[in-house]
Write an enzyme that holds these catalytic residues in place. Structure first.
Site, PDB file in Angstrom:
ATOM      1  N   LYS A 113       0.826  -1.210   0.000  1.00 17.73           N
ATOM      2  CA  LYS A 113       0.000   0.000   0.000  1.00 17.73           C
ATOM      3  C   LYS A 113       0.859   1.258   0.000  1.00 17.73           C
ATOM      4  O   LYS A 113       0.483   2.270  -0.583  1.00 17.73           O
ATOM      5  CB  LYS A 113      -0.939   0.011   1.216  1.00 17.73           C
ATOM      6  CG  LYS A 113      -2.086  -0.985   1.121  1.00 17.73           C
ATOM      7  CD  LYS A 113      -3.117  -0.697   2.198  1.00 17.73           C
ATOM      8  CE  LYS A 113      -4.265  -1.682   2.162  1.00 17.73           C
ATOM      9  NZ  LYS A 113      -5.230  -1.446   3.248  1.00 17.73           N
ATOM     10  N   LYS A 199      -4.812 -10.451  -6.580  1.00 20.66           N
ATOM     11  CA  LYS A 199      -5.966 -10.588  -5.683  1.00 20.66           C
ATOM     12  C   LYS A 199      -7.084  -9.614  -6.080  1.00 20.66           C
ATOM     13  O   LYS A 199      -6.805  -8.477  -6.443  1.00 20.66           O
ATOM     14  CB  LYS A 199      -5.456 -10.255  -4.278  1.00 20.66           C
ATOM     15  CG  LYS A 199      -6.404 -10.449  -3.168  1.00 20.66           C
ATOM     16  CD  LYS A 199      -5.778  -9.998  -1.852  1.00 20.66           C
ATOM     17  CE  LYS A 199      -5.837  -8.504  -1.667  1.00 20.66           C
ATOM     18  NZ  LYS A 199      -5.693  -8.023  -0.293  1.00 20.66           N
ATOM     19  N   LYS A 202     -10.598  -4.042  -3.374  1.00 26.13           N
ATOM     20  CA  LYS A 202     -11.443  -2.840  -3.440  1.00 26.13           C
ATOM     21  C   LYS A 202     -10.671  -1.674  -4.042  1.00 26.13           C
ATOM     22  O   LYS A 202     -11.261  -0.743  -4.571  1.00 26.13           O
ATOM     23  CB  LYS A 202     -11.841  -2.423  -2.021  1.00 26.13           C
ATOM     24  CG  LYS A 202     -12.860  -3.285  -1.351  1.00 26.13           C
ATOM     25  CD  LYS A 202     -13.122  -2.683   0.031  1.00 26.13           C
ATOM     26  CE  LYS A 202     -13.874  -3.609   0.933  1.00 26.13           C
ATOM     27  NZ  LYS A 202     -13.735  -3.231   2.343  1.00 26.13           N
TER      28      LYS A 202
HETATM   29  P1  AMP Z   1     -10.876  -5.566   3.558  1.00 26.24           P
HETATM   30  O1  AMP Z   1     -11.732  -5.250   2.428  1.00 26.24           O
HETATM   31  O2  AMP Z   1      -9.439  -5.384   3.243  1.00 26.24           O
HETATM   32  O3  AMP Z   1     -11.321  -4.922   4.820  1.00 26.24           O
HETATM   33  O4  AMP Z   1     -11.028  -7.145   3.772  1.00 26.24           O
HETATM   34  C1  AMP Z   1     -12.088  -7.744   4.483  1.00 26.24           C
HETATM   35  C2  AMP Z   1     -11.960  -9.252   4.521  1.00 26.24           C
HETATM   36  O5  AMP Z   1     -12.041  -9.792   3.195  1.00 26.24           O
HETATM   37  C3  AMP Z   1     -10.633  -9.786   5.101  1.00 26.24           C
HETATM   38  O6  AMP Z   1     -10.888 -10.913   5.885  1.00 26.24           O
HETATM   39  C4  AMP Z   1      -9.841 -10.153   3.878  1.00 26.24           C
HETATM   40  O7  AMP Z   1      -8.908 -11.170   4.144  1.00 26.24           O
HETATM   41  C5  AMP Z   1     -10.930 -10.648   2.938  1.00 26.24           C
HETATM   42  N1  AMP Z   1     -10.546 -10.483   1.529  1.00 26.24           N
HETATM   43  C6  AMP Z   1     -10.229  -9.322   0.904  1.00 26.24           C
HETATM   44  N2  AMP Z   1      -9.936  -9.535  -0.402  1.00 26.24           N
HETATM   45  C7  AMP Z   1     -10.096 -10.878  -0.616  1.00 26.24           C
HETATM   46  C8  AMP Z   1      -9.956 -11.733  -1.763  1.00 26.24           C
HETATM   47  N3  AMP Z   1      -9.612 -11.264  -2.956  1.00 26.24           N
HETATM   48  N4  AMP Z   1     -10.211 -13.054  -1.601  1.00 26.24           N
HETATM   49  C9  AMP Z   1     -10.570 -13.561  -0.393  1.00 26.24           C
HETATM   50  N5  AMP Z   1     -10.708 -12.806   0.720  1.00 26.24           N
HETATM   51  C10 AMP Z   1     -10.487 -11.485   0.633  1.00 26.24           C
END
Ligand code: AMP
Ligand code: TRP
Length: 336
Positions: A113, A199, A202
């Site tokens: 990041k 991956k 968002k």
């Molecule tokens: P965040 O959007 O970064 O707050 O992520 C929220 C949750 O979604 C966390 O548990 C991440 O590990 C999971 N996560 C985010 N991106 C992915 C992805 N591409 N595949 C699987 N899990 C994800």
């Protein structure tokens, strides 16, 4: 027997994509009857990169409503907003002062990041995993269900907890419980639709790289139509076919079919035949979530009451832990 505790959270940055759903929230929903669960909307984490004050509150509502729409049940689980429970910031400060800087500098997510932020990397971005450790340790969580990308942050949380216990706890009375990550193999890492080696995220500038939980059927159709594929005839889970692996994997999870079943069904197909199947499976999985989401968002009074009750329940647990830590660190604590 008292149930074990689960804690997890998602940042209110934009709306959720199917990676967040399949990697995290879907597992929370499945686990919840067997645990005592706390799910927070981690809005303090959301400002570790530049954010828009005009949308933060709305995004926070959106994530809380999506938790409910995805099936988080208040019978088993508490939903709350991280910034409503001040113990999170306070414990983060205390943990800051016992964590070596080089533990944070090693974090892969920080490095990735930070590159994107150029000159503007905030101290908060480096400190992000400490706040996450505070989230987890305040609730004496046994299990933390997350996607694969959070594994390193969980290891850091464990290291911090062990360090605090070693330094400040009496041997038979640990201050913190050591939490375990709960990472399901299936869905733990959903890849971008634009590049099967990256991956789904968002923060990817391209909307076409991800399917959001609130995408319309037309959006979903368009995104799957345009998603990256390969020119090989016949579809299978070969290691050297990242896009094919990802899309077949998604199809399997969304339809509840095993790898073997998907292989059998799709091995003679081309993309032209497969893509409409994946589109239908995605729309069928998301439509009920979207319907429920609209209902919940239309009733802010209800949503506010959920978050108010959640704040109270969370505070009751968090403040006890915070007091325990402050006592152990030697603070003057006046019992009120
Ligand atoms: P965040 O959007 O970064 O707050 O992520 C929220 C949750 O979604 C966390 O548990 C991440 O590990 C999971 N996560 C985010 N991106 C992915 C992805 N591409 N595949 C699987 N899990 C994800
Ligand atoms: N860092 C997590 C993510 O980006 C979000 C998060 C913050 C979290 N605090 C947490 C996840 C505590 C689990 C437990 O996905």
């Amino acid at each position: 027997m008292t149930k074990k505790r689960v804690l997890s959270g998602v940042q209110p940055t934009g709306n959720l994509h199917i990676g967040n759903y399949l990697g995290a929230i879907r597992n929370w929903v499945e686990l919840q009857p067997d645990y005592d669960n706390f799910f927070c909307v981690v809005d303090l984490h959301a400002i570790t990169v530049p954010h828009n004050p005009a949308t933060l509150a709305r995004d926070t509502y959106t994530i809380a409503a999506l938790y409910l729409a995805c099936g988080i049940d208040l019978k088993y689980s508490t939903i709350f907003v991280q910034s409503h429970v001040t113990a999170h910031s306070e414990l983060a400060w205390l943990l800051n002062c016992v964590t070596p800087l080089n533990w944070l500098e090693r974090m892969i997510q920080f490095k990735e990041k930070a590159v994107k932020q150029g000159e503007n990397v905030s101290v908060g971005l480096l400190d992000y995993p400490i706040l996450m450790a505070a989230d987890i340790l305040l609730y004496d969580a046994d299990q933390v269900p997350v996607g694969e990308d959070q594994k390193q942050h969980l290891e850091l949380t464990r290291d911090i907890a062990i360090r605090v216990n070693d330094k400040f706890a009496a041997e038979d009375k640990p201050i913190f419980k050591i939490p375990d990550p709960l990472i399901r193999k299936e869905g733990a890492r959903i890849m971008s639709l634009a590049d099967g080696t990256k991956k789904m995220s968002k923060s990817d500038p391209s909307e076409l790289s991800r399917i959001s939980l609130l995408d319309t059927p037309d959006d979903i159709k368009k995104k799957i139509k345009k998603c990256k594929t390969d020119p090989i005839m016949g579809l299978n889970f070969a290691d050297d076919r990242p896009e094919c692996n990802n899309l077949l994997g998604l199809y399997g999870i969304l339809t509840g079919k095993s790898k073997e079943e998907v292989t059998l069904e799709c091995s003679d197909m081309g993309w032209g035949k497969f893509k409409p199947l994946l589109t239908d499976a995605t729309i069928n999985a998301l439509t009920p979530i979207q319907t429920k989401y609209q209902e919940i968002m239309a009733d802010k009074t209800y949503l506010d009451s959920v978050l108010k009750e959640g704040k109270e329940k969370a505070e009751n647990v968090a403040n006890i832990t915070l007091k325990r830590v402050k006592n152990a660190l030697g603070y003057l604590v006046i019992n009120s």
